[in-house]
Design an enzyme around this catalytic site. Structure first.
Site, short mmCIF file in Angstrom:
data_model
loop_
_atom_site.label_atom_id
_atom_site.label_comp_id
_atom_site.label_asym_id
_atom_site.label_seq_id
_atom_site.Cartn_x
_atom_site.Cartn_y
_atom_site.Cartn_z
CB SER A 132 -5.68 4.13 0.12
OG SER A 132 -4.24 3.97 0.20
CG ASP A 152 -1.88 1.22 1.28
OD1 ASP A 152 -2.48 1.67 0.36
OD2 ASP A 152 -1.66 1.79 2.50
CD GLN A 189 -4.14 2.21 -2.94
OE1 GLN A 189 -3.65 3.15 -3.15
NE2 GLN A 189 -3.79 1.21 -1.99
#
Length: 254
Positions: free
Chosen positions: A193, A169, A243
């Site tokens: 995110s 991430d 993502q």
């Protein structure tokens, strides 16, 4: 890690899908795990991260037992320089600072802060394309990074997958802004995110080098979509990642 503590030995994490709902504070977080399926090969868990009575984060994850199959297939790993041929991210920041006009105190201050952050990170990062590191004129929304933990992680495979998920991430949202020029102190972005998904194909060790291949096929309506592939040094595709991130541009206030 909380979800993994609730499954029987022999089940290994193979996928997870999560949503970031609200920013947290520097306070304890309660992880609430619900067993949503118990099967002979697969089992599933639902996780909530709760702080002060508010849900910050939700995740669905699935575990499975090891099985063998004669049919296997994967893409080919990109042909890129090895980690020992590349500079660490910290050194790239030092080079940038050395080349910066001493009178540009604002830029030097920002870069020095970024350098401290890179030096205190738990992972070592070596960009494959160092000229993209600065993105002063914008660039294609693609990146390759070698990454590894700075400390040994032992032999617990669940810890390896948890750390690899955390690292996956760290750099995705940045790729969405690559096509726009970026000069610290001049250009500013709001990036955060929204959701994050990971699929594990093979065992991986994030305390050894992993090649992280990233690209952003589309950014629109205030959102960027980023996909990634993570490779072991011997060319195995160990993880796939996707993502969606919020991305907004703004003029920085100096």
């Amino acid at each position: 890690m909380a979800a993994g503590d609730t499954v029987e030995p022999g089940y290994n994490l193979h996928s997870l899908h999560c949503y970031f709902l609200k920013g947290g504070l520097d306070q304890p977080i309660l992880y609430q795990v619900e067993a949503t399926r118990e099967g002979s090969t697969y089992c599933s868990r639902s996780v909530k991260a709760i702080q002060n009575g508010l849900t910050l984060f939700t995740m669905q994850c699935s575990f499975k037992k090891q099985e063998s199959d004669s049919f296997e297939h994967q893409f080919k790993m990109p042909d890129v320089p090895k980690p020992d041929e590349l500079k660490d991210r910290s050194q790239l920041y030092k080079d940038w600072i050395d080349e910066t006009d001493p009178s540009d105190e604002s830029l030097r201050s920002i870069l020095t802060s970024d350098l401290r952050e890179a030096e205190t990170d738990t992972c070592e990062v070596r960009p494959v394309y160092p000229w993209r590191f600065r993105r002063e004129n914008g660039d294609k929304p693609r990146e390759c990074l070698w990454i590894r933990a700075k400390q040994p992680l032992g032999h617990d495979l669940h810890i390896h997958k948890s750390v690899a998920t955390y690292y996956s991430d760290l750099f995705m949202a940045d790729i969405a802004r690559y096509p726009k020029p970026y000069i610290p102190g001049i250009h500013a972005f709001f990036v955060i995110s929204l959701d994050h998904s990971v699929w594990f194909h093979q065992p991986c060790r994030p305390d050894d080098w992993l090649l992280y291949e990233l690209e952003c096929p589309c950014t629109a309506n205030g959102r960027g979509f980023i996909v990634g592939r993570i490779w072991s040094p011997d060319g195995k595709l160990v993880m796939s990642v996707a993502q969606e991130t919020v991305i907004r541009t703004a003029k920085a206030k100096l």
